[in-house]
Scaffold this motif. Sequence first.
Motif, PDB file in Angstrom:
ATOM      1  N   SER A  46       0.835  -1.202   0.000  1.00 13.74           N
ATOM      2  CA  SER A  46       0.000   0.000   0.000  1.00 13.74           C
ATOM      3  C   SER A  46       0.869   1.251   0.000  1.00 13.74           C
ATOM      4  O   SER A  46       1.817   1.360   0.776  1.00 13.74           O
ATOM      5  CB  SER A  46      -0.905   0.005   1.240  1.00 13.74           C
ATOM      6  N   THR A  49      -2.021   7.945  -0.286  1.00 12.26           N
ATOM      7  CA  THR A  49      -3.245   8.307  -0.984  1.00 12.26           C
ATOM      8  C   THR A  49      -3.463   9.808  -0.856  1.00 12.26           C
ATOM      9  O   THR A  49      -3.135  10.401   0.183  1.00 12.26           O
ATOM     10  CB  THR A  49      -4.449   7.515  -0.425  1.00 12.26           C
ATOM     11  N   THR A  79      -5.149   6.636  -5.262  1.00  9.92           N
ATOM     12  CA  THR A  79      -4.367   5.705  -4.457  1.00  9.92           C
ATOM     13  C   THR A  79      -3.144   5.242  -5.235  1.00  9.92           C
ATOM     14  O   THR A  79      -3.126   5.279  -6.462  1.00  9.92           O
ATOM     15  CB  THR A  79      -5.227   4.495  -4.056  1.00  9.92           C
ATOM     16  N   THR A  80      -2.133   4.809  -4.506  1.00  5.06           N
ATOM     17  CA  THR A  80      -0.875   4.394  -5.126  1.00  5.06           C
ATOM     18  C   THR A  80      -0.398   3.078  -4.535  1.00  5.06           C
ATOM     19  O   THR A  80      -0.898   2.609  -3.508  1.00  5.06           O
ATOM     20  CB  THR A  80       0.228   5.452  -4.923  1.00  5.06           C
ATOM     21  N   VAL A  81       0.587   2.494  -5.199  1.00  5.78           N
ATOM     22  CA  VAL A  81       1.250   1.278  -4.724  1.00  5.78           C
ATOM     23  C   VAL A  81       2.704   1.611  -4.451  1.00  5.78           C
ATOM     24  O   VAL A  81       3.370   2.245  -5.273  1.00  5.78           O
ATOM     25  CB  VAL A  81       1.158   0.150  -5.773  1.00  5.78           C
ATOM     26  N   THR A 283      -9.403   4.238  -8.206  1.00  6.01           N
ATOM     27  CA  THR A 283      -8.256   4.130  -9.094  1.00  6.01           C
ATOM     28  C   THR A 283      -8.760   3.778 -10.480  1.00  6.01           C
ATOM     29  O   THR A 283      -9.931   3.444 -10.658  1.00  6.01           O
ATOM     30  CB  THR A 283      -7.257   3.068  -8.589  1.00  6.01           C
ATOM     31  N   HIS A 300      -3.916  -3.699  -2.709  1.00  3.77           N
ATOM     32  CA  HIS A 300      -3.114  -2.786  -1.882  1.00  3.77           C
ATOM     33  C   HIS A 300      -3.752  -1.399  -1.855  1.00  3.77           C
ATOM     34  O   HIS A 300      -3.747  -0.717  -0.823  1.00  3.77           O
ATOM     35  CB  HIS A 300      -1.692  -2.698  -2.425  1.00  3.77           C
ATOM     36  N   LYS A 301      -4.290  -0.970  -2.980  1.00 12.40           N
ATOM     37  CA  LYS A 301      -4.907   0.356  -3.043  1.00 12.40           C
ATOM     38  C   LYS A 301      -6.187   0.408  -2.200  1.00 12.40           C
ATOM     39  O   LYS A 301      -6.446   1.407  -1.517  1.00 12.40           O
ATOM     40  CB  LYS A 301      -5.188   0.725  -4.501  1.00 12.40           C
TER      41      LYS A 301
END
Length: 359
Positions: A46, A49, A79-81, A283, A300-301
Amino acid sequence: MNFWNRRNRTIVVGAVPVVAVFSLLGLPSIPGTNIDLTVPYAAEGSGPTFNTLGQVDGREVVDITGAKTHPTSGNLNMTTVSVRTNMTLAQAFKRWVTTDDTLVPLEHVFPSGKSSEEVQRQNAAAFASSESNATISAMNYLRKPLETMVLEVSEDSPAQGKIEVNDIVTKVDGEKVTLPSELSDKVKDNKAGDEVTITVKRQGKEKDIKVKLGELPKELRGDHPQGTAFLGVTTVAQPGGDIKVEYNLTDIGGPSAGLMFSLAVVDKLSPEELTGGKFVAGTGTIDASGKVGPIGGITHKIAAAKEAGAEVFLVPAKNCAEAVHEPPEGITLLKVDTLDDAIKDLKDYNEGKQADTCK
């Protein structure tokens, strides 16, 4: 975390003795050398965000000028990874056992034959493209005009010294241009060595510029054949007239913020609020037509969004099967295939109607 539901027991049992040996011996590198025992895997987990309706470093994440904007509330979080590389075998195993990170082959992050710098450049270009597509799709939804602006002129290209940054390209050989893709297609309809007339609007006045096209450089060619015509400008779509949309997130790469950027533009330029005051995250890539595409790291997001306080998450339709495999409790997963879908789903959810969810 239910470890045994998320991991393969056979692989774990086989890996434990190996990791145990290196851990007990305390070997950070191959004996007698300075070579670290790193593994060809990356750990994905994760990432941070960001609320696209909020601010970052004192600036609006999505800043719109030249048009009336409307108050917004709630959140529309992209959101990001996070990605970790250069791990030793023991470090990789520890992340695998003690976190929700996913181990993926390193070539999934850095494709074979490409350096980390090349990947970073590609990710930055993809992020810029997602911003452009977000603007296009939002303006199309709002039925507002678009135009193509020159963002960069390549060194030693046919356009250098003739076309300038901030020029608005309006025609190619007398044919109207509205979108960057139209400019690209019209250039590629020609051959290297052909002369074309590019009409631009510069400081409010139209100007015809004759340019002899070059050949698309090998490093930019991709699937295009040798001899493909090359102008040498990077362009972006922007709203026509006085409206300007600027995105102020830095150090983020990839195309997956497109949907949330587009929703933020629509929300700010619409009288009705999209969120209903709720914490919404999501996302998805977006193209110029508003089509939402799948992304990597969906679980994860979703986990990052839930941790941040989101109650709704917008999931690209093609990611739904993975998203519902082990969905976290207390968050509604709305299935979206287009920008229109996302706006309709949020409206239905806010009004207590049956919204289209991942099943």
